[in-house]
Scaffold this motif. Structure first.
Motif, mmCIF file in Angstrom:
data_model
loop_
_atom_site.group_PDB
_atom_site.id
_atom_site.type_symbol
_atom_site.label_atom_id
_atom_site.label_comp_id
_atom_site.label_asym_id
_atom_site.label_seq_id
_atom_site.Cartn_x
_atom_site.Cartn_y
_atom_site.Cartn_z
ATOM 1 N N ARG A 116 0.831 -1.213 0.000
ATOM 2 C CA ARG A 116 0.000 0.000 0.000
ATOM 3 C C ARG A 116 0.865 1.262 0.000
ATOM 4 N NH1 ARG A 116 -5.745 -0.498 0.982
ATOM 5 N NH2 ARG A 116 -5.661 1.704 0.481
ATOM 6 N N ALA A 117 2.092 1.154 0.538
ATOM 7 C CA ALA A 117 2.990 2.300 0.628
ATOM 8 C C ALA A 117 3.907 2.444 -0.583
ATOM 9 C CB ALA A 117 3.841 2.192 1.898
ATOM 10 N N ALA A 118 3.841 1.518 -1.503
ATOM 11 C CA ALA A 118 4.721 1.530 -2.675
ATOM 12 C C ALA A 118 4.473 2.783 -3.516
ATOM 13 C CB ALA A 118 4.483 0.276 -3.505
ATOM 14 N N ARG A 128 14.278 5.951 -2.721
ATOM 15 C CA ARG A 128 14.129 4.538 -2.367
ATOM 16 C C ARG A 128 13.053 4.364 -1.287
ATOM 17 N NH1 ARG A 128 19.408 5.669 -1.657
ATOM 18 N NH2 ARG A 128 19.418 4.814 0.461
ATOM 19 N N ARG A 129 11.829 4.702 -1.633
ATOM 20 C CA ARG A 129 10.730 4.598 -0.671
ATOM 21 C C ARG A 129 10.553 3.184 -0.118
ATOM 22 N NH1 ARG A 129 4.596 6.140 -2.094
ATOM 23 N NH2 ARG A 129 5.528 8.135 -2.590
ATOM 24 N N PRO A 130 10.609 2.133 -0.931
ATOM 25 C CA PRO A 130 10.442 0.789 -0.356
ATOM 26 C C PRO A 130 11.452 0.475 0.757
ATOM 27 C CG PRO A 130 10.189 0.701 -2.728
ATOM 28 C CD PRO A 130 10.686 2.089 -2.400
ATOM 29 N N GLU A 131 12.684 0.944 0.609
ATOM 30 C CA GLU A 131 13.696 0.724 1.646
ATOM 31 C C GLU A 131 13.331 1.494 2.921
ATOM 32 O OE1 GLU A 131 18.491 1.402 2.331
ATOM 33 O OE2 GLU A 131 17.647 1.671 0.318
ATOM 34 N N GLY A 133 3.804 3.349 -6.586
ATOM 35 C CA GLY A 133 2.661 3.321 -7.487
ATOM 36 C C GLY A 133 1.322 3.306 -6.777
ATOM 37 N N ALA A 134 1.306 2.891 -5.510
ATOM 38 C CA ALA A 134 0.049 2.796 -4.758
ATOM 39 C C ALA A 134 -0.357 4.133 -4.152
ATOM 40 C CB ALA A 134 0.166 1.741 -3.658
ATOM 41 N N VAL A 135 0.612 4.872 -3.626
ATOM 42 C CA VAL A 135 0.376 6.227 -3.133
ATOM 43 C C VAL A 135 1.294 7.110 -3.948
ATOM 44 C CG1 VAL A 135 0.511 7.816 -1.179
ATOM 45 C CG2 VAL A 135 -0.147 5.444 -0.787
ATOM 46 N N PHE A 136 0.724 7.775 -4.933
ATOM 47 C CA PHE A 136 1.532 8.600 -5.825
ATOM 48 C C PHE A 136 1.844 9.923 -5.155
ATOM 49 C CE2 PHE A 136 2.056 11.810 -9.133
ATOM 50 C CZ PHE A 136 3.125 11.253 -9.818
ATOM 51 N N GLY A 137 3.111 10.285 -5.154
ATOM 52 C CA GLY A 137 3.507 11.573 -4.578
ATOM 53 C C GLY A 137 3.398 11.550 -3.073
ATOM 54 N N VAL A 181 4.386 8.890 3.814
ATOM 55 C CA VAL A 181 5.153 8.535 2.621
ATOM 56 C C VAL A 181 5.383 9.743 1.708
ATOM 57 C CG1 VAL A 181 4.610 6.071 2.667
ATOM 58 C CG2 VAL A 181 3.102 7.620 1.423
ATOM 59 N N TRP A 182 5.241 10.934 2.268
ATOM 60 C CA TRP A 182 5.646 12.125 1.540
ATOM 61 C C TRP A 182 7.165 12.059 1.389
ATOM 62 C CZ3 TRP A 182 2.896 17.295 1.713
ATOM 63 C CH2 TRP A 182 1.531 17.154 1.943
ATOM 64 N N GLU A 183 7.671 12.539 0.291
ATOM 65 C CA GLU A 183 9.118 12.506 0.069
ATOM 66 C C GLU A 183 9.898 13.178 1.191
ATOM 67 O OE1 GLU A 183 10.620 14.073 -3.622
ATOM 68 O OE2 GLU A 183 10.432 12.119 -4.568
ATOM 69 N N HIS A 184 9.351 14.253 1.770
ATOM 70 C CA HIS A 184 10.104 14.955 2.818
ATOM 71 C C HIS A 184 10.391 14.068 4.020
ATOM 72 C CE1 HIS A 184 5.943 16.078 4.406
ATOM 73 N NE2 HIS A 184 6.484 15.355 5.357
#
Length: 141
Positions: free
Chosen positions: A42-44, A106-109, A46-50, A94-97
């Motif tokens: 769900r946090a990938a 590397r969000r999955p990591e 593609g699942a939560v864009f941006g 899961v915001w980039e900040h």
């Protein structure tokens, strides 16, 4: 809420889900590992864009956990975000900040390593509160 559900890794490693929370995890997802796998999906990217969040929530009846992904600053307590208003007990930004300085893109990591700092004692308290009060956890502020 976000800061309270985490602890330094050495402290977090000594916490564990309460019997109540563990029972709900097993009933709702099959096991802790299966919940983590579904949460990470769900946090990938593609699942939560941006920007957004992924939440573990107690349903209104207090008898099941569900995963909810929300865009931007939305949360499961808001009408229209999910099929019913739900009560978050654990959430991941899961915001980039939240992760860019350490993990870049590397969000999955970031998500995988985040489990190392989850304070299960606090998440268990959140779960108990939501079930007993049929309400969201009070937050500081």
């Amino acid at each position: 809420f976000f800061g309270d559900e985490m602890a330094p890794a050495d402290k977090a490693s000594r916490t564990k889900p309460s019997a109540q929370l563990e029972e709900l995890i097993n009933k709702s997802f099959g096991s802790m590992d299966e919940m983590k796998e579904k949460f990470e999906a769900r946090a990938a990217p593609g699942a939560v864009f941006g920007s957004g969040w992924v939440w573990v929530c107690v349903n209104q009846a207090g008898d099941k956990l569900e995963l909810v992904g929300t865009p931007n600053q939305d949360n499961p307590l808001m009408k229209g975000v999910a099929d019913e208003i739900m009560f978050p007990i654990l959430g991941l930004d899961v915001w980039e900040h939240a992760y860019y300085l350490k993990y870049q893109n590397r969000r999955p990591e970031y998500v995988s390593n985040w489990w190392n700092v989850v304070n299960w004692d606090k998440v268990s308290e959140n779960c108990k509160y939501c079930i007993e009060n049929h309400a969201g956890v009070p937050v500081r502020g």
